[in-house]
Write a protein that holds these residues in place. Structure first.
Motif, PDB file in Angstrom:
ATOM      1  N   UNK A 137       5.424 -11.260  -0.723  1.00 44.15           N
ATOM      2  CA  UNK A 137       4.080 -11.641  -1.165  1.00 44.15           C
ATOM      3  C   UNK A 137       3.019 -10.768  -0.502  1.00 44.15           C
ATOM      4  N   UNK A 138       3.229 -10.445   0.762  1.00 42.43           N
ATOM      5  CA  UNK A 138       2.250  -9.617   1.462  1.00 42.43           C
ATOM      6  C   UNK A 138       2.280  -8.173   0.974  1.00 42.43           C
ATOM      7  N   UNK A 139       3.460  -7.642   0.688  1.00 43.65           N
ATOM      8  CA  UNK A 139       3.518  -6.295   0.116  1.00 43.65           C
ATOM      9  C   UNK A 139       2.912  -6.263  -1.284  1.00 43.65           C
ATOM     10  N   UNK A 140       2.954  -7.397  -1.989  1.00 45.47           N
ATOM     11  CA  UNK A 140       2.375  -7.458  -3.334  1.00 45.47           C
ATOM     12  C   UNK A 140       0.861  -7.304  -3.315  1.00 45.47           C
ATOM     13  N   UNK A 141       0.234  -7.506  -2.148  1.00 42.64           N
ATOM     14  CA  UNK A 141      -1.213  -7.321  -2.069  1.00 42.64           C
ATOM     15  C   UNK A 141      -1.608  -5.884  -2.390  1.00 42.64           C
ATOM     16  N   UNK A 142      -0.686  -4.947  -2.132  1.00 41.49           N
ATOM     17  CA  UNK A 142      -1.015  -3.543  -2.336  1.00 41.49           C
ATOM     18  C   UNK A 142      -1.206  -3.210  -3.807  1.00 41.49           C
ATOM     19  N   UNK A 143      -0.475  -3.874  -4.694  1.00 41.00           N
ATOM     20  CA  UNK A 143      -0.572  -3.530  -6.113  1.00 41.00           C
ATOM     21  C   UNK A 143      -1.146  -4.643  -6.982  1.00 41.00           C
ATOM     22  N   UNK A 144      -1.523  -5.765  -6.378  1.00 41.76           N
ATOM     23  CA  UNK A 144      -2.055  -6.878  -7.176  1.00 41.76           C
ATOM     24  C   UNK A 144      -3.313  -6.466  -7.934  1.00 41.76           C
ATOM     25  N   UNK A 145      -4.206  -5.737  -7.269  1.00 40.35           N
ATOM     26  CA  UNK A 145      -5.445  -5.300  -7.908  1.00 40.35           C
ATOM     27  C   UNK A 145      -5.503  -3.804  -8.154  1.00 40.35           C
ATOM     28  N   UNK A 146      -4.558  -3.082  -7.606  1.00 39.43           N
ATOM     29  CA  UNK A 146      -4.513  -1.614  -7.778  1.00 39.43           C
ATOM     30  C   UNK A 146      -3.084  -1.203  -8.089  1.00 39.43           C
ATOM     31  N   UNK A 147      -2.591  -1.543  -9.279  1.00 36.85           N
ATOM     32  CA  UNK A 147      -1.166  -1.323  -9.577  1.00 36.85           C
ATOM     33  C   UNK A 147      -0.749   0.134  -9.637  1.00 36.85           C
ATOM     34  N   UNK A 148      -1.704   1.045  -9.761  1.00 39.19           N
ATOM     35  CA  UNK A 148      -1.357   2.460  -9.872  1.00 39.19           C
ATOM     36  C   UNK A 148      -1.442   3.202  -8.529  1.00 39.19           C
ATOM     37  N   UNK A 149      -1.704   2.476  -7.461  1.00 38.60           N
ATOM     38  CA  UNK A 149      -1.886   3.117  -6.153  1.00 38.60           C
ATOM     39  C   UNK A 149      -0.613   2.975  -5.326  1.00 38.60           C
ATOM     40  N   UNK A 150      -0.175   4.095  -4.747  1.00 43.60           N
ATOM     41  CA  UNK A 150       1.025   4.106  -3.898  1.00 43.60           C
ATOM     42  C   UNK A 150       0.812   5.133  -2.799  1.00 43.60           C
ATOM     43  N   UNK A 151       1.319   4.862  -1.605  1.00 43.45           N
ATOM     44  CA  UNK A 151       0.960   5.650  -0.428  1.00 43.45           C
ATOM     45  C   UNK A 151       1.346   7.128  -0.520  1.00 43.45           C
ATOM     46  N   UNK A 152       2.566   7.456  -0.925  1.00 43.55           N
ATOM     47  CA  UNK A 152       2.995   8.864  -0.920  1.00 43.55           C
ATOM     48  C   UNK A 152       2.079   9.738  -1.769  1.00 43.55           C
ATOM     49  N   UNK A 153       1.680   9.238  -2.933  1.00 49.72           N
ATOM     50  CA  UNK A 153       0.736   9.982  -3.775  1.00 49.72           C
ATOM     51  C   UNK A 153      -0.661   9.970  -3.146  1.00 49.72           C
TER      52      UNK A 153
END
Length: 378
Positions: A222-238
Motif C-alpha cells: 500500500x505504501x509503495x502504491x503511493x508512488x503511482x496512485x496519482x502519478x502512474x507514469x512516473x518511475x525512478x530509473x527514468x
C-alpha cells in the motif's frame, strides 16, 4: 582534459577497442553461453541470479549512480561477486551524475510541482511515514561500511562505458544488456559510439511505468502504491536521468524488452521469502538475512524474464519514450501502440505487463540454490 579529449577521438576509440579485447576478465564458458552485461545502480539478488544461471556468461557488472551513489554501488557489487565466488567477473565504474538532471534541479522541480516519493542518492527523508528505512544521505565520494561486509577486491580501472562498447564490438550481435538502474551509462555509450546499440543483441531494462495497480494487500504494498496512485507514469530509473533514458530508447537496438513498474506490484520480498532464499544456499544466507523486507522484486523480474521468458503472463508491443521537458511531466513514461508513435526514432518494445509471481519466487530460489563455482572466494 587531454585524456578525455583523446577518448572521444575516433582513432583513439578504435585503438581502445582493439587493444582491450585480449583482457576481457570474463569467465571462460562454453561457446553457447549467453553473454550479458549487467548495468545497475547497486547490486543484489538480480546479479546473483545471473551469476548462478547455467549457460550464462556475465561479461561484467557496470555500476552508476541511482538508488545510491556510484561508489557505494560499486562496493556492493564487488562484495556480491566475492560472496558468489565470482571474482573473475569485473566490476566497472560508470556515471556518477545524470546527463543534465541534478539534486538542485530536483529540489526546484519539487518546489514547483510537488514532492517525489523516492529520489535515490538524493533522498533525505520520506514525505510520509513508511515502514521502509531511509538510506543514510551522504556525499558522492563517501562509501559507508556495508552490512554484508566491505569488499577486499577492487573495481576495474577501465571505464564502464568503454568496457560496454568494447564488448559489443568483440562479440557483435551476442551481448545482451540487462539494465536495472538509470540509463546514463548506456546513453553515454550510444553517443560515444553510434553503433553501440545496433551491435548489441538486445536490451532488457527495468524502468518506466504505465498504469501499475496495487495487487498485494499488505502495508508495504500500500505504501509503495503511493508512488503511482496519482502519478502512474512516473518511475525512478527514468526520472533520475530522463534525457539519458530518451537517448537510449531511441537508439537502434535489435530487440528491446521493457519491465516497467507494473508487474512488480504482484511481488514482494517478504520475510517468508527471504527466509526461503537464505535457507537455499548458506553462501548467500548471511547477506540475505540482513536484507530489509517489503520491497517489490523490480530488478529480479528483469533478470528472470531474460533467463526464462515463460514467466511473462502478459505483454504488449509498444513504442516508448521519456518526457525530457522540464515541466510537471519531467521523466514520465510516454508510450504508443504501433501506428500512433510520432516516429522520432522511438523503438518498438516488448513491454511486460504481468508475470507469474509464485513461479518467479520458485525460479529465484532454484537459481540461488545452485552450487557455487570452485573459484576461491576472497
Amino acid at each position: 582534459m587531454r585524456i578525455l579529449r583523446a577518448l572521444f577521438r575516433p582513432v583513439a576509440l578504435a585503438a581502445l577497442l582493439v587493444s582491450g579485447t585480449a583482457a576481457s576478465g570474463s569467465a571462460s564458458h562454453a561457446a553457447e553461453a549467453r553473454k550479458v552485461i549487467v548495468d545497475d545502480d547497486g547490486s543484489g539478488i538480480a546479479e546473483w541470479m545471473l551469476l548462478q544461471a547455467p549457460n550464462v556468461d556475465v561479461l561484467g557488472i557496470t555500476i552508476l549512480s541511482g538508488d545510491v551513489w556510484r561508489d557505494e554501488g560499486v562496493a556492493h557489487a564487488l562484495r556480491a561477486v566475492e560472496i558468489a565466488h565470482r571474482t573473475d567477473v569485473p566490476v566497472l565504474r560508470g556515471a556518477v551524475y545524470p546527463l543534465l538532471n541534478s539534486e538542485k534541479l530536483t529540489d526546484r522541480w519539487e518546489a514547483l510541482y510537488g514532492k517525489l516519493v523516492w529520489k535515490g542518492a538524493w533522498m533525505k527523508k520520506w514525505v510520509e511515514p513508511t515502514v521502509q528505512s531511509t538510506p543514510p544521505y551522504h556525499a558522492p565520494d563517501v562509501v559507508p561500511h556495508l552490512p554484508e561486509g566491505d569488499p577486499t577486491i577492487k573495481a576495474s580501472d577501465e571505464p564502464a562505458v568503454m568496457f560496454m562498447i568494447r564488448k559489443v564490438h568483440e562479440f557483435p550481435g551476442q551481448v545482451t544488456i540487462v539494465a536495472t538502474g538509470p540509463m546514463t551509462d548506456l546513453a553515454l555509450a550510444q553517443r560515444l559510439d553510434p553503433s553501440f546499440a545496433s551491435l548489441a543483441k538486445e536490451l532488457v531494462y527495468m524502468g518506466g511505468s504505465l498504469n501499475p495497480q496495487q495487487v498485494r494487500p499488505d502495508v508495504a504494498a500500500a505504501q509503495f502504491a503511493r508512488e503511482f496512485a496519482n502519478s502512474p507514469r512516473r518511475e525512478f530509473n527514468f526520472r533520475f536521468d530522463p534525457e539519458a533514458a530518451s537517448i537510449v530508447l531511441r537508439a537502434p537496438w535489435r530487440h528491446i524488452v521493457a519491465v516497467p513498474a507494473d508487474p512488480s506490484t504482484a511481488t514482494e520480498l517478504t520475510p517468508e521469502f527471504l527466509h526461503k532464499l537464505a535457507a537455499a544456499n548458506p553462501a548467500f544466507a548471511g547477506t540475505i538475512s540482513k536484507r530489509e523486507p517489503g520491497f517489490p522484486l523490480w530488478d529480479e523480474i528483469a533478470a528472470a524474464v531474460w533467463l526464462d521468458p515463460s514467466l511473462i503472463t502478459r505483454s504488449e508491443e509498444l513504442y516508448v519514450d521519456v518526457n525530457s521537458q522540464f515541466g510537471a511531466g519531467y521523466g514520465d513514461t510516454l508510450s504508443w501502440t504501433p501506428g500512433y508513435q510520432p516516429d522520432l526514432d522511438e523503438q518498438r518494445e516488448t513491454v511486460v505487463r504481468t508475470i507469474d509471481a509464485p513461479k518467479l519466487e520458485a525460479f529465484i530460489t532454484s537459481l540461488l540454490a545452485r552450487p557455487l563455482p570452485n573459484l576461491s572466494p576472497k
